[in-house]
Design a protein around this motif. Sequence first.
Motif, PDB file in Angstrom:
ATOM      1  N   TYR A   5       0.813  -1.207   0.000  1.00 33.81           N
ATOM      2  CA  TYR A   5       0.000   0.000   0.000  1.00 33.81           C
ATOM      3  C   TYR A   5       0.851   1.264   0.000  1.00 33.81           C
ATOM      4  CZ  TYR A   5      -3.674  -3.309   0.906  1.00 33.81           C
ATOM      5  OH  TYR A   5      -4.522  -4.364   0.791  1.00 33.81           O
ATOM      6  N   ALA A   6       2.170   1.115   0.050  1.00 32.45           N
ATOM      7  CA  ALA A   6       3.051   2.280   0.013  1.00 32.45           C
ATOM      8  C   ALA A   6       3.128   2.826  -1.401  1.00 32.45           C
ATOM      9  CB  ALA A   6       4.443   1.893   0.498  1.00 32.45           C
ATOM     10  N   LEU A   7       3.497   4.097  -1.487  1.00 28.48           N
ATOM     11  CA  LEU A   7       3.813   4.657  -2.794  1.00 28.48           C
ATOM     12  C   LEU A   7       5.056   3.955  -3.335  1.00 28.48           C
ATOM     13  CD1 LEU A   7       3.387   8.445  -2.006  1.00 28.48           C
ATOM     14  CD2 LEU A   7       2.211   7.256  -3.876  1.00 28.48           C
ATOM     15  N   PRO A   8       5.242   3.964  -4.646  1.00 27.85           N
ATOM     16  CA  PRO A   8       6.516   3.481  -5.183  1.00 27.85           C
ATOM     17  C   PRO A   8       7.651   4.335  -4.629  1.00 27.85           C
ATOM     18  CG  PRO A   8       4.882   3.703  -6.929  1.00 27.85           C
ATOM     19  CD  PRO A   8       4.299   4.351  -5.711  1.00 27.85           C
ATOM     20  N   PRO A   9       8.876   3.839  -4.676  1.00 27.85           N
ATOM     21  CA  PRO A   9      10.007   4.615  -4.150  1.00 27.85           C
ATOM     22  C   PRO A   9      10.169   5.952  -4.870  1.00 27.85           C
ATOM     23  CG  PRO A   9      10.633   2.331  -4.540  1.00 27.85           C
ATOM     24  CD  PRO A   9       9.284   2.516  -5.161  1.00 27.85           C
ATOM     25  N   LEU A  10      10.684   6.936  -4.141  1.00 29.75           N
ATOM     26  CA  LEU A  10      10.980   8.235  -4.731  1.00 29.75           C
ATOM     27  C   LEU A  10      11.990   8.069  -5.858  1.00 29.75           C
ATOM     28  CD1 LEU A  10      10.677  11.441  -4.287  1.00 29.75           C
ATOM     29  CD2 LEU A  10      12.913  11.237  -3.181  1.00 29.75           C
ATOM     30  N   THR A  24       2.839  -2.807  -7.855  1.00 28.98           N
ATOM     31  CA  THR A  24       1.681  -3.578  -7.408  1.00 28.98           C
ATOM     32  C   THR A  24       0.407  -2.847  -7.824  1.00 28.98           C
ATOM     33  OG1 THR A  24       1.465  -2.461  -5.262  1.00 28.98           O
ATOM     34  CG2 THR A  24       2.969  -4.367  -5.389  1.00 28.98           C
ATOM     35  N   LEU A  25      -0.709  -3.563  -7.799  1.00 26.28           N
ATOM     36  CA  LEU A  25      -1.995  -2.946  -8.111  1.00 26.28           C
ATOM     37  C   LEU A  25      -2.316  -1.845  -7.114  1.00 26.28           C
ATOM     38  CD1 LEU A  25      -4.092  -6.127  -8.989  1.00 26.28           C
ATOM     39  CD2 LEU A  25      -3.145  -4.436 -10.583  1.00 26.28           C
ATOM     40  N   ALA A  26      -1.995  -2.073  -5.846  1.00 27.59           N
ATOM     41  CA  ALA A  26      -2.268  -1.069  -4.820  1.00 27.59           C
ATOM     42  C   ALA A  26      -1.451   0.193  -5.071  1.00 27.59           C
ATOM     43  CB  ALA A  26      -1.968  -1.634  -3.434  1.00 27.59           C
ATOM     44  N   GLN A  27      -0.209   0.024  -5.463  1.00 28.31           N
ATOM     45  CA  GLN A  27       0.616   1.189  -5.773  1.00 28.31           C
ATOM     46  C   GLN A  27       0.063   1.932  -6.987  1.00 28.31           C
ATOM     47  OE1 GLN A  27       4.691  -0.039  -6.185  1.00 28.31           O
ATOM     48  NE2 GLN A  27       4.990  -0.329  -3.991  1.00 28.31           N
ATOM     49  N   ARG A  74      -7.284   1.360 -18.510  1.00 25.36           N
ATOM     50  CA  ARG A  74      -7.629   2.773 -18.710  1.00 25.36           C
ATOM     51  C   ARG A  74      -7.558   3.560 -17.404  1.00 25.36           C
ATOM     52  NH1 ARG A  74     -12.033   0.602 -21.523  1.00 25.36           N
ATOM     53  NH2 ARG A  74     -13.355   1.136 -19.757  1.00 25.36           N
ATOM     54  N   THR A  75      -8.020   2.942 -16.323  1.00 28.47           N
ATOM     55  CA  THR A  75      -8.162   3.663 -15.056  1.00 28.47           C
ATOM     56  C   THR A  75      -6.850   3.798 -14.302  1.00 28.47           C
ATOM     57  OG1 THR A  75     -10.441   2.845 -14.862  1.00 28.47           O
ATOM     58  CG2 THR A  75      -9.415   3.719 -12.856  1.00 28.47           C
ATOM     59  N   LEU A  76      -6.086   2.732 -14.216  1.00 30.74           N
ATOM     60  CA  LEU A  76      -4.869   2.725 -13.404  1.00 30.74           C
ATOM     61  C   LEU A  76      -3.585   2.817 -14.221  1.00 30.74           C
ATOM     62  CD1 LEU A  76      -5.746   0.082 -10.657  1.00 30.74           C
ATOM     63  CD2 LEU A  76      -6.158   2.545 -10.680  1.00 30.74           C
TER      64      LEU A  76
END
Length: 242
Positions: free
Chosen positions: A8-13, A84-87, A131-133
């Motif tokens: 659930y974290a953002l991808p790395p900076l 990931t899908l969550a990211q 389309r959405t993600l």
Amino acid sequence: MPPADDPYALPPLAPARAAAIRRQLGLTTGQVAWAVAAYCGSPVHPDLVHAWEAGTIAPENDHVKALAAALWCSPADLVGEAATLAQCRTVAGLTVNETAAALGITRGQWEQAERRNHWRGTPAQTQALLRTLCPPPPCFVAACGKSAQLRVLLREAVTTWWPPYVGPLTRIVPLDPALLHHALERLHRAYQHWEGATGGPAHQAARAEARAADFLEHIDRHLWQHLREALNPADDPSRPTP
């Protein structure tokens, strides 16, 4: 800081991207540090901002959001490729409910997809997902459980004759067939170069054989690299800076 495997974290900076945006705005690390501190409500030293930009320290999610606010951009502009899908959802700035509604599935179905990072939707739902993600191709292929199938296909293509494999590749990787055609041709040429060098002098043959074996072992990484270069030729990690 969230654990490295936190889906659930953002991808790395992306350090270079963050530094480039700051320079485009004409801000110093001190000014950015002050703005980040104001957003977070706790002190931030300019050296920490410098460390983020140098890639020696990875900021927490909250700091990435604060940095985005300080640089007048979206967190998505500062991070690397979603894995990931969550990211993907986090980068898109959507809630679980919004994503589920856009894909035509229930909240529970999407939560399960995120938790397992596994996608099994209908063709229409899959098109809505794309389309959405806008998931990066490696992320999408992994979520569909086709990474192993992709590696087998690529190895067969580069070690034999590649054109018949373009069609099967397009059914796994959701990109323009012409782009995949070009990438597969480049992979084939690269592998054949090392394979052809195995018939030279012993020390050169051994080196070429090792390179060819390594190429096959990481064949999917080479595909993604070729595609990133083709899609974003002027970008270092994955997307151009605004």
